[in-house]
Write a protein that holds these residues in place. Structure first.
Motif, PDB file in Angstrom:
ATOM      1  N   ALA A  10      15.889   3.985   2.048  1.00 20.76           N
ATOM      2  CA  ALA A  10      15.140   4.962   1.252  1.00 20.76           C
ATOM      3  C   ALA A  10      15.212   4.662  -0.241  1.00 20.76           C
ATOM      4  CB  ALA A  10      15.650   6.364   1.545  1.00 20.76           C
ATOM      5  N   ASP A  11      16.363   4.213  -0.705  1.00 16.80           N
ATOM      6  CA  ASP A  11      16.527   3.928  -2.137  1.00 16.80           C
ATOM      7  C   ASP A  11      15.896   2.605  -2.545  1.00 16.80           C
ATOM      8  OD1 ASP A  11      17.959   6.292  -2.485  1.00 16.80           O
ATOM      9  OD2 ASP A  11      19.878   5.331  -2.011  1.00 16.80           O
ATOM     10  N   VAL A  12      15.579   1.776  -1.578  1.00 16.03           N
ATOM     11  CA  VAL A  12      15.071   0.427  -1.852  1.00 16.03           C
ATOM     12  C   VAL A  12      13.550   0.368  -1.804  1.00 16.03           C
ATOM     13  CG1 VAL A  12      15.038  -1.947  -0.938  1.00 16.03           C
ATOM     14  CG2 VAL A  12      17.179  -0.631  -0.959  1.00 16.03           C
ATOM     15  N   PHE A  13      12.936   1.181  -0.963  1.00 14.90           N
ATOM     16  CA  PHE A  13      11.564   0.990  -0.517  1.00 14.90           C
ATOM     17  C   PHE A  13      10.550   0.895  -1.655  1.00 14.90           C
ATOM     18  CE2 PHE A  13       7.493   2.368   1.346  1.00 14.90           C
ATOM     19  CZ  PHE A  13       7.388   1.450   2.376  1.00 14.90           C
ATOM     20  N   SER A  14      10.720   1.625  -2.725  1.00 12.71           N
ATOM     21  CA  SER A  14       9.702   1.631  -3.776  1.00 12.71           C
ATOM     22  C   SER A  14       9.613   0.312  -4.546  1.00 12.71           C
ATOM     23  CB  SER A  14       9.959   2.781  -4.754  1.00 12.71           C
ATOM     24  OG  SER A  14      11.197   2.583  -5.421  1.00 12.71           O
ATOM     25  N   HIS A  15      10.695  -0.468  -4.569  1.00 14.01           N
ATOM     26  CA  HIS A  15      10.670  -1.706  -5.339  1.00 14.01           C
ATOM     27  C   HIS A  15      10.854  -2.969  -4.497  1.00 14.01           C
ATOM     28  CE1 HIS A  15      14.981  -0.528  -5.310  1.00 14.01           C
ATOM     29  NE2 HIS A  15      15.190  -1.836  -5.214  1.00 14.01           N
ATOM     30  N   ALA A  16      11.269  -2.823  -3.237  1.00 14.77           N
ATOM     31  CA  ALA A  16      11.405  -3.970  -2.341  1.00 14.77           C
ATOM     32  C   ALA A  16      11.377  -3.463  -0.907  1.00 14.77           C
ATOM     33  CB  ALA A  16      12.706  -4.734  -2.603  1.00 14.77           C
ATOM     34  N   LEU A  17      10.932  -4.315   0.007  1.00 14.21           N
ATOM     35  CA  LEU A  17      10.937  -3.925   1.414  1.00 14.21           C
ATOM     36  C   LEU A  17      12.351  -4.083   1.953  1.00 14.21           C
ATOM     37  CD1 LEU A  17       9.540  -3.084   4.021  1.00 14.21           C
ATOM     38  CD2 LEU A  17       9.022  -5.485   4.444  1.00 14.21           C
ATOM     39  N   PRO A  18      12.977  -2.999   2.405  1.00 16.39           N
ATOM     40  CA  PRO A  18      14.318  -3.131   2.988  1.00 16.39           C
ATOM     41  C   PRO A  18      14.264  -3.831   4.340  1.00 16.39           C
ATOM     42  CG  PRO A  18      13.541  -0.860   3.144  1.00 16.39           C
ATOM     43  CD  PRO A  18      12.501  -1.601   2.373  1.00 16.39           C
ATOM     44  N   VAL A  19      15.185  -4.778   4.539  1.00 14.91           N
ATOM     45  CA  VAL A  19      15.171  -5.623   5.733  1.00 14.91           C
ATOM     46  C   VAL A  19      16.547  -5.639   6.373  1.00 14.91           C
ATOM     47  CG1 VAL A  19      14.839  -7.960   6.626  1.00 14.91           C
ATOM     48  CG2 VAL A  19      13.365  -7.109   4.792  1.00 14.91           C
ATOM     49  N   ILE A  20      16.611  -5.329   7.658  1.00 15.49           N
ATOM     50  CA  ILE A  20      17.808  -5.595   8.454  1.00 15.49           C
ATOM     51  C   ILE A  20      17.639  -7.008   8.987  1.00 15.49           C
ATOM     52  CG2 ILE A  20      19.113  -4.974  10.520  1.00 15.49           C
ATOM     53  CD1 ILE A  20      18.266  -2.081  10.055  1.00 15.49           C
ATOM     54  N   PRO A  21      18.439  -7.961   8.507  1.00 16.51           N
ATOM     55  CA  PRO A  21      18.104  -9.373   8.731  1.00 16.51           C
ATOM     56  C   PRO A  21      18.365  -9.855  10.156  1.00 16.51           C
ATOM     57  CG  PRO A  21      19.564  -9.086   6.827  1.00 16.51           C
ATOM     58  CD  PRO A  21      19.570  -7.795   7.599  1.00 16.51           C
ATOM     59  N   LEU A  22      17.409 -10.636  10.633  1.00 16.23           N
ATOM     60  CA  LEU A  22      17.568 -11.484  11.809  1.00 16.23           C
ATOM     61  C   LEU A  22      17.231 -12.905  11.365  1.00 16.23           C
ATOM     62  CD1 LEU A  22      15.739  -9.403  14.582  1.00 16.23           C
ATOM     63  CD2 LEU A  22      18.200  -9.563  14.189  1.00 16.23           C
ATOM     64  N   LYS A  54       0.817  -1.216   0.000  1.00 20.29           N
ATOM     65  CA  LYS A  54       0.000   0.000   0.000  1.00 20.29           C
ATOM     66  C   LYS A  54       0.852   1.268   0.000  1.00 20.29           C
ATOM     67  CE  LYS A  54      -3.955   2.263   0.685  1.00 20.29           C
ATOM     68  NZ  LYS A  54      -4.623   2.186   2.017  1.00 20.29           N
ATOM     69  N   LEU A  55       1.983   1.237   0.716  1.00 19.26           N
ATOM     70  CA  LEU A  55       2.758   2.466   0.939  1.00 19.26           C
ATOM     71  C   LEU A  55       3.994   2.585   0.043  1.00 19.26           C
ATOM     72  CD1 LEU A  55       2.696   2.649   4.850  1.00 19.26           C
ATOM     73  CD2 LEU A  55       1.151   3.760   3.238  1.00 19.26           C
ATOM     74  N   ARG A  56       4.302   1.584  -0.741  1.00 20.38           N
ATOM     75  CA  ARG A  56       5.588   1.553  -1.451  1.00 20.38           C
ATOM     76  C   ARG A  56       5.787   2.742  -2.383  1.00 20.38           C
ATOM     77  NH1 ARG A  56       4.775  -1.465  -6.583  1.00 20.38           N
ATOM     78  NH2 ARG A  56       7.025  -1.826  -6.598  1.00 20.38           N
ATOM     79  N   GLN A  57       4.722   3.297  -2.919  1.00 19.49           N
ATOM     80  CA  GLN A  57       4.852   4.435  -3.830  1.00 19.49           C
ATOM     81  C   GLN A  57       4.672   5.780  -3.124  1.00 19.49           C
ATOM     82  OE1 GLN A  57       5.987   4.169  -6.841  1.00 19.49           O
ATOM     83  NE2 GLN A  57       5.942   1.930  -6.842  1.00 19.49           N
ATOM     84  N   SER A  58       3.815   5.793  -2.111  1.00 18.26           N
ATOM     85  CA  SER A  58       3.474   7.070  -1.478  1.00 18.26           C
ATOM     86  C   SER A  58       4.115   7.267  -0.110  1.00 18.26           C
ATOM     87  CB  SER A  58       1.959   7.187  -1.351  1.00 18.26           C
ATOM     88  OG  SER A  58       1.441   6.122  -0.565  1.00 18.26           O
ATOM     89  N   GLY A  59       4.591   6.172   0.517  1.00 18.91           N
ATOM     90  CA  GLY A  59       5.209   6.280   1.832  1.00 18.91           C
ATOM     91  C   GLY A  59       4.179   6.469   2.928  1.00 18.91           C
ATOM     92  N   PRO A  60       4.647   6.673   4.141  1.00 19.56           N
ATOM     93  CA  PRO A  60       6.055   6.811   4.555  1.00 19.56           C
ATOM     94  C   PRO A  60       6.832   5.496   4.465  1.00 19.56           C
ATOM     95  CG  PRO A  60       4.625   6.785   6.477  1.00 19.56           C
ATOM     96  CD  PRO A  60       3.718   6.807   5.291  1.00 19.56           C
ATOM     97  N   ALA A  61       8.132   5.643   4.181  1.00 19.84           N
ATOM     98  CA  ALA A  61       8.996   4.477   4.023  1.00 19.84           C
ATOM     99  C   ALA A  61       9.412   3.931   5.384  1.00 19.84           C
ATOM    100  CB  ALA A  61      10.229   4.857   3.217  1.00 19.84           C
ATOM    101  N   PHE A  62       9.600   2.616   5.436  1.00 24.41           N
ATOM    102  CA  PHE A  62      10.052   1.989   6.669  1.00 24.41           C
ATOM    103  C   PHE A  62      10.981   0.829   6.346  1.00 24.41           C
ATOM    104  CE2 PHE A  62       6.041  -0.010   5.457  1.00 24.41           C
ATOM    105  CZ  PHE A  62       6.284  -1.362   5.595  1.00 24.41           C
ATOM    106  N   VAL A  63      11.790   0.475   7.335  1.00 23.28           N
ATOM    107  CA  VAL A  63      12.693  -0.666   7.249  1.00 23.28           C
ATOM    108  C   VAL A  63      12.214  -1.710   8.255  1.00 23.28           C
ATOM    109  CG1 VAL A  63      15.044  -1.474   7.701  1.00 23.28           C
ATOM    110  CG2 VAL A  63      14.672   0.650   6.438  1.00 23.28           C
ATOM    111  N   TYR A  64      12.206  -2.950   7.827  1.00 25.86           N
ATOM    112  CA  TYR A  64      11.754  -4.077   8.649  1.00 25.86           C
ATOM    113  C   TYR A  64      12.962  -4.740   9.288  1.00 25.86           C
ATOM    114  CZ  TYR A  64       9.610  -8.782   9.357  1.00 25.86           C
ATOM    115  OH  TYR A  64       9.145  -9.969   9.850  1.00 25.86           O
TER     116      TYR A  64
END
Length: 323
Positions: A56-68, A23-33
């Protein structure tokens, strides 16, 4: 940039996270998971990142993830204490990033208290754990916000008989001060109006149905008025949530958990947001639990998480302007 925690991997958290990113990938706000990428990669494109700023550069085409990484593969709807460490670590990292200023706010996905407490988690929920991590224990206040209503339970996750015992003039005063400061700083309300529920039916009916109003609540309200706050009450809880009554205040402070959360969830269940006031950071969360009974069935409503993310961004901007 906002950060979103993993939540319980067997809950509805993965599916509502995926839905909200769509829902938010184009309009934001952007978030990191912050969590295990495998929970999401079958639903949406994900991209592991090392630094929060890369999101910020990733959010529109993929969900940025800090991996666990999870200790055990999750089965949807079947909570597993082996994965509790990952749930807790996601929260800890989110707090660390937000305290440092790298993230402007954090949003927490729902967790199972039973699962994390089985791993040595000593708290009744997120709120007191966040306060401990922020080194501000005792200052935290839970506010529930929706389009129609904001409420604060003065006593929270305790048995009703214990809530009545815990209630004190000092607790009401301290809670009100935190709420008023939070409404000014984070919600941009320069002169907040606080309404207080009575504890007893009809707010005690001048002592005929209980004396807590005279002995505990009214002395607190008198002190707050002397400090310059705009307060009303104690009000009968059965009439203070009508449309006209709600128009007369900015937040309702209730004496126990269900007194405030029943009207909030009746009016705004789909878009209710849990906000923690009294912390040096901004934290929001959806106003619902893990919903293990429908996890993995694509039945979960993502609107509360979407509202939590949008409100976190708004509160962060308001706090920046206030500073």
């Amino acid at each position: 940039m906002l950060v979103l925690t993993q939540g319980d991997p067997a809950s509805i958290a993965p599916e509502i996270t995926a839905a909200v990113w769509q829902k938010l990938r184009q309009s934001g706000p952007a978030f990191v998971y912050i969590g295990d990428p495998s929970l999401l990669e079958r639903r949406i494109p994900v991209q592991p990142i090392r630094y929060l700023a890369d999101g910020a550069d990733v959010f529109s085409h993929a969900l940025p993830v800090i991996p666990l990484h999870l200790a055990a593969p999750p089965a949807m709807g079947e909570p597993d204490r082996r994965n509790a460490a990952s749930v807790i670590e996601s929260i800890r990292q989110a707090v660390e990033l937000t305290l440092s200023g790298e993230a402007s706010a954090m949003i927490t996905n729902p967790i199972s208290k039973d699962v994390v407490q089985g791993a040595g988690f000593r708290h009744p929920g997120h709120t007191s754990y966040l306060a401990e991590l922020c080194q501000t224990p005792g200052d935290e206040v839970m506010l529930l916000a929706g389009p129609s209503l904001k409420v604060v339970p003065i006593t929270v996750h305790v048995a009703l008989r214990n809530a009545i015992t815990q209630l004190s003039t000092d607790l009401i005063i301290r809670t009100a001060r935190t709420v008023a400061a939070g409404l000014r700083r984070d919600f941009g309300i320069p002169h907040p109006r606080l309404a207080f529920a009575g504890l007893n039916p009809h707010a005690g009916e001048h002592g005929l149905m209980g004396d807590e109003e005279q002995n505990i609540i009214i002395p607190a309200l008198n002190t707050l008025r002397q400090e310059g706050m705009t307060v009303s009450g104690p009000l009968p809880a059965d009439t203070m949530f009508t449309p006209h009554a709600r128009s007369q205040y900015d937040v309702a402070l209730c004496m126990y958990h269900d007194q405030g959360l029943i009207p909030l969830k009746t009016l705004d269940m789909a878009e209710g947001v849990n906000v923690t006031l009294g912390l040096p950071i901004i934290r929001t969360s959806p106003d619902h639990g893990t919903a293990f009974d429908i996890a993995g069935q694509n039945k979960a409503d993502p609107r509360s998480l979407e509202a939590a993310i949008k409100l976190a961004a708004t509160l962060a901007e308001n706090r920046r302007k206030h500073a």
